[in-house]
Design a protein around this motif. Structure first.
Motif, PDB file in Angstrom:
ATOM      1  N   UNK A  34       0.715  -1.296   0.051  1.00 50.74           N
ATOM      2  CA  UNK A  34       0.074   0.036   0.027  1.00 50.74           C
ATOM      3  C   UNK A  34       0.807   1.219  -0.113  1.00 50.74           C
ATOM      4  N   UNK A  35       2.342   1.064   0.124  1.00 43.96           N
ATOM      5  CA  UNK A  35       2.961   2.330   0.037  1.00 43.96           C
ATOM      6  C   UNK A  35       3.188   2.734  -1.221  1.00 43.96           C
ATOM      7  N   UNK A  36       2.413   2.254  -2.268  1.00 44.04           N
ATOM      8  CA  UNK A  36       2.311   2.939  -3.540  1.00 44.04           C
ATOM      9  C   UNK A  36       1.515   4.011  -3.797  1.00 44.04           C
TER      10      UNK A  36
ATOM     11  N   UNK B 260      -1.495  -3.287  -5.186  1.00 45.61           N
ATOM     12  CA  UNK B 260      -2.655  -2.221  -5.412  1.00 45.61           C
ATOM     13  C   UNK B 260      -2.230  -1.271  -6.824  1.00 45.61           C
ATOM     14  N   UNK B 261      -2.921  -1.187  -7.776  1.00 42.26           N
ATOM     15  CA  UNK B 261      -2.704  -0.213  -8.746  1.00 42.26           C
ATOM     16  C   UNK B 261      -1.784  -0.575  -9.661  1.00 42.26           C
ATOM     17  N   UNK B 262      -1.668  -2.005  -9.761  1.00 46.24           N
ATOM     18  CA  UNK B 262      -0.581  -3.007 -10.540  1.00 46.24           C
ATOM     19  C   UNK B 262      -0.662  -2.391 -11.932  1.00 46.24           C
ATOM     20  N   UNK B 263      -1.715  -2.699 -12.586  1.00 48.76           N
ATOM     21  CA  UNK B 263      -1.656  -2.111 -14.024  1.00 48.76           C
ATOM     22  C   UNK B 263      -1.508  -0.710 -14.304  1.00 48.76           C
ATOM     23  N   UNK B 264      -2.002   0.138 -13.542  1.00 43.48           N
ATOM     24  CA  UNK B 264      -1.870   1.645 -13.761  1.00 43.48           C
ATOM     25  C   UNK B 264      -0.280   1.959 -13.587  1.00 43.48           C
ATOM     26  N   UNK B 265       0.298   1.420 -12.705  1.00 36.47           N
ATOM     27  CA  UNK B 265       1.545   1.574 -12.266  1.00 36.47           C
ATOM     28  C   UNK B 265       2.571   1.086 -13.611  1.00 36.47           C
TER      29      UNK B 265
ATOM     30  N   UNK C 191       2.450   3.063 -16.872  1.00 40.15           N
ATOM     31  CA  UNK C 191       3.117   4.260 -16.654  1.00 40.15           C
ATOM     32  C   UNK C 191       4.731   4.090 -16.822  1.00 40.15           C
ATOM     33  N   UNK C 192       4.986   2.418 -16.703  1.00 44.22           N
ATOM     34  CA  UNK C 192       6.604   2.226 -16.964  1.00 44.22           C
ATOM     35  C   UNK C 192       7.011   2.025 -15.609  1.00 44.22           C
ATOM     36  N   UNK C 193       6.367   1.786 -14.532  1.00 41.01           N
ATOM     37  CA  UNK C 193       7.025   1.496 -13.187  1.00 41.01           C
ATOM     38  C   UNK C 193       7.403   0.298 -13.362  1.00 41.01           C
ATOM     39  N   UNK C 194       8.760  -0.087 -12.865  1.00 39.65           N
ATOM     40  CA  UNK C 194       9.492  -1.495 -12.663  1.00 39.65           C
ATOM     41  C   UNK C 194       8.537  -2.152 -11.501  1.00 39.65           C
TER      42      UNK C 194
END
Ligand SMILES: Cc1cc2nc3c(=O)[nH]c(=O)nc-3n(C[C@H](O)[C@H](O)[C@H](O)COP(=O)(O)OP(=O)(O)OC[C@H]3O[C@@H](n4cnc5c(N)ncnc54)[C@H](O)[C@@H]3O)c2cc1C
Lengths: 242, 200
Positions: free
Chosen positions: A127-129, A164-169, A172-175
């Motif tokens: 949840x720190x994301x 959480x928000x894995x797809x959105x992250x 966006x190009x998050x590793x």
């Protein structure tokens, strides 16, 4: 580091009623809530709110929750992980329904915030994301203020399903760093390592590390080990120690 | 406004819980906005300077040679948890302030940590057995993430005033906001008056 924040900003103001407009199960252990909070002051990405619950006899309990929505979103979005025996999180994640009223106070925090234009790296565990998602949405919504690449993200969780928000992250190009399985991008299973971080390290960057106390401790230690100045690292710790 | 069906996980009510706080029980949450520093006690020192007759610096060994003093009681964090029955040991600030000799013009103190964290306090809130430099918690060396090797301890104010990794107290003739005081929390931080955020 006292000069790192802004000048004194207006406080969070009074407790305000918040009407729950949307509730969804974001991951097996988390619930997303979108709240309508009339009269609220716009937040900056990274800030949090306090949510207060009151029992019939007046007993209250309050806890802090980071904001996931961008400042210009009409609703205030929170994401709550249900903890076993959690006094507030279990109520928010299990009992709250659309139309319910809660009480909130915020926005709070003037340090763990980023709204450009400086270069930033966000590193969140579980949840720190959440506060990083507010930064991401802000960056995505304001390409004129935040040139591409100005905000880089790394998100860590056990599995893709639990992030959480894995797809959105990912979009966006998050590793994505998954400790129990390989990521879709092909990173093998394993906790965050220095080699995950080294590619994010660059001069004139502020690092935003958020998650459990253990995660924050480990990641900030790795960053300093890579030569990052401790004063360039801002940390938000969500949970108890140990 | 009550939340339908919310009961709460209550602990027995207690008079010594300030308004808006909850009892965290066994938990001792860590709240720090910074990287936990690694500090070698042999290279750490504690100074009292500014408006004092004798600016003084103590090494780790010199500080430990002073009479030890203990605080037993609650601590209160601005994020609404309180923890009861804590025990910290270290040295009373009265000893350090007396040695340095505050000048009559001194009214406030800026505490500085090795990390650069600062917090401000009125001098009269640090005297008279109200404040310590603490190096043990529950009889064991203070853990690094709770401010070890040594932190300021001012338990009658919200805990952000109890600067972790403290290394210096500077006496001033005016109030100078520190890190959280600039970043949204109130100046004095008295839990019994719920002085939490700017504007309270
Ligand atoms: C600035 C800030 C922002 C936060 N943002 C979020 C957020 O966006 N989403 C979110 O879900 N939470 C967030 N938290 C954590 C949140 O405030 C609560 O601590 C959490 O929801 C647990 O509250 P509770 O009343 O359910 O549990 P409690 O009744 O307080 O505790 C129940 C049990 O869970 C353990 N526990 C408490 N907190 C945690 C934790 N975070 N992780 C693991 N174990 C824990 C306790 O040790 C205890 O055993 C944030 C905390 C802070 C300080």
């Amino acid at each position: 580091m006292t000069e790192g924040g802004d000048a004194v900003r207006p406080g969070p103001g009074p407790w305000r009623p918040a009407t729950v407009r949307e509730v969804w199960r974001a991951t097996p252990s988390t619930v997303g809530l979108r709240l309508e909070v009339p009269g609220r002051v716009p937040h900056r990405p990274g800030q949090h709110y306090v949510v207060r619950l009151t029992a019939e006899d007046g007993y209250t309990a309050s806890r802090s929750y980071s904001v996931a929505s961008a400042p210009d979103d009409a609703l205030l979005e929170l994401l709550v992980e249900r903890l076993p025996d959690g006094e507030v999180s279990s109520y928010l994640a299990e009992a709250v329904e659309v139309g319910d009223e809660l009480e909130v106070r915020g926005p709070i925090g003037g340090w763990f915030v980023w709204d450009g234009p400086g270069r930033a790296v966000g590193i969140g565990g579980g949840t720190g994301v959440v506060p990083l998602v507010a930064m991401l949405r802000w960056a995505r919504g304001h390409p004129e203020l935040v040139p591409p690449g100005r905000l880089q993200l790394l998100a860590a969780a056990r599995t893709a399903e639990s992030l959480p928000y894995g797809a959105e992250l990912a979009a966006y190009g998050a590793r994505l760093v998954l400790s129990r399985e390989a990521s879709a991008a092909g990173r093998p299973a394993g906790r965050v390592q220095a080699e995950d971080l080294v590619r994010l390290v660059a001069p004139d960057t502020t690092y935003y590390v958020c998650g459990s106390a253990a995660f924050a401790e480990r990641v900030s230690g790795l960053l300093v080990g890579l030569g990052v100045e401790a004063s360039a690292v801002r940390v938000e710790r969500f949970g108890p120690s140990g | 406004m009550a939340q339908r069906g919310f009961l709460g996980r209550r602990r027995p009510p207690r008079d010594d819980l300030p308004p808006g706080q909850y009892d965290t029980g066994e938990d001792f949450p860590v709240l720090t906005a910074e990287v936990t520093p690694v500090i070698d006690p042999e290279r750490w020192s504690m100074s009292v300077d500014g408006l004092v007759a004798n600016p003084t610096t103590w090494s780790w060994a010199e500080l430990h040679a002073l009479p030890e003093s203990t605080y037993a009681g609650p601590i209160h964090c601005v994020t609404t948890w309180s923890k009861f029955g804590t025990t910290f040991a270290g040295v009373s600030l009265d000893l350090l302030l007396d040695a340095a000799g505050p000048l009559p013009s001194a009214t406030h103190v800026l505490a500085t940590s090795t990390t650069g964290y600062t917090t401000n306090l009125p001098l009269d809130h640090l005297r008279g057995g109200q404040a310590w430099v603490a190096w043990t918690y529950d009889g064991k060396p203070l853990p690094r993430d709770h401010g070890g090797p040594a932190r300021l301890l001012v338990p009658h104010l919200y805990f952000w005033k109890s600067a972790k990794w403290v290394t210096r107290l500077t006496l001033l003739d005016h109030d100078q906001p520190g890190f959280w005081e600039v970043n949204g929390y109130l100046n004095l931080g008295d839990p019994w008056r719920e002085q939490r955020y700017t504007g309270d």
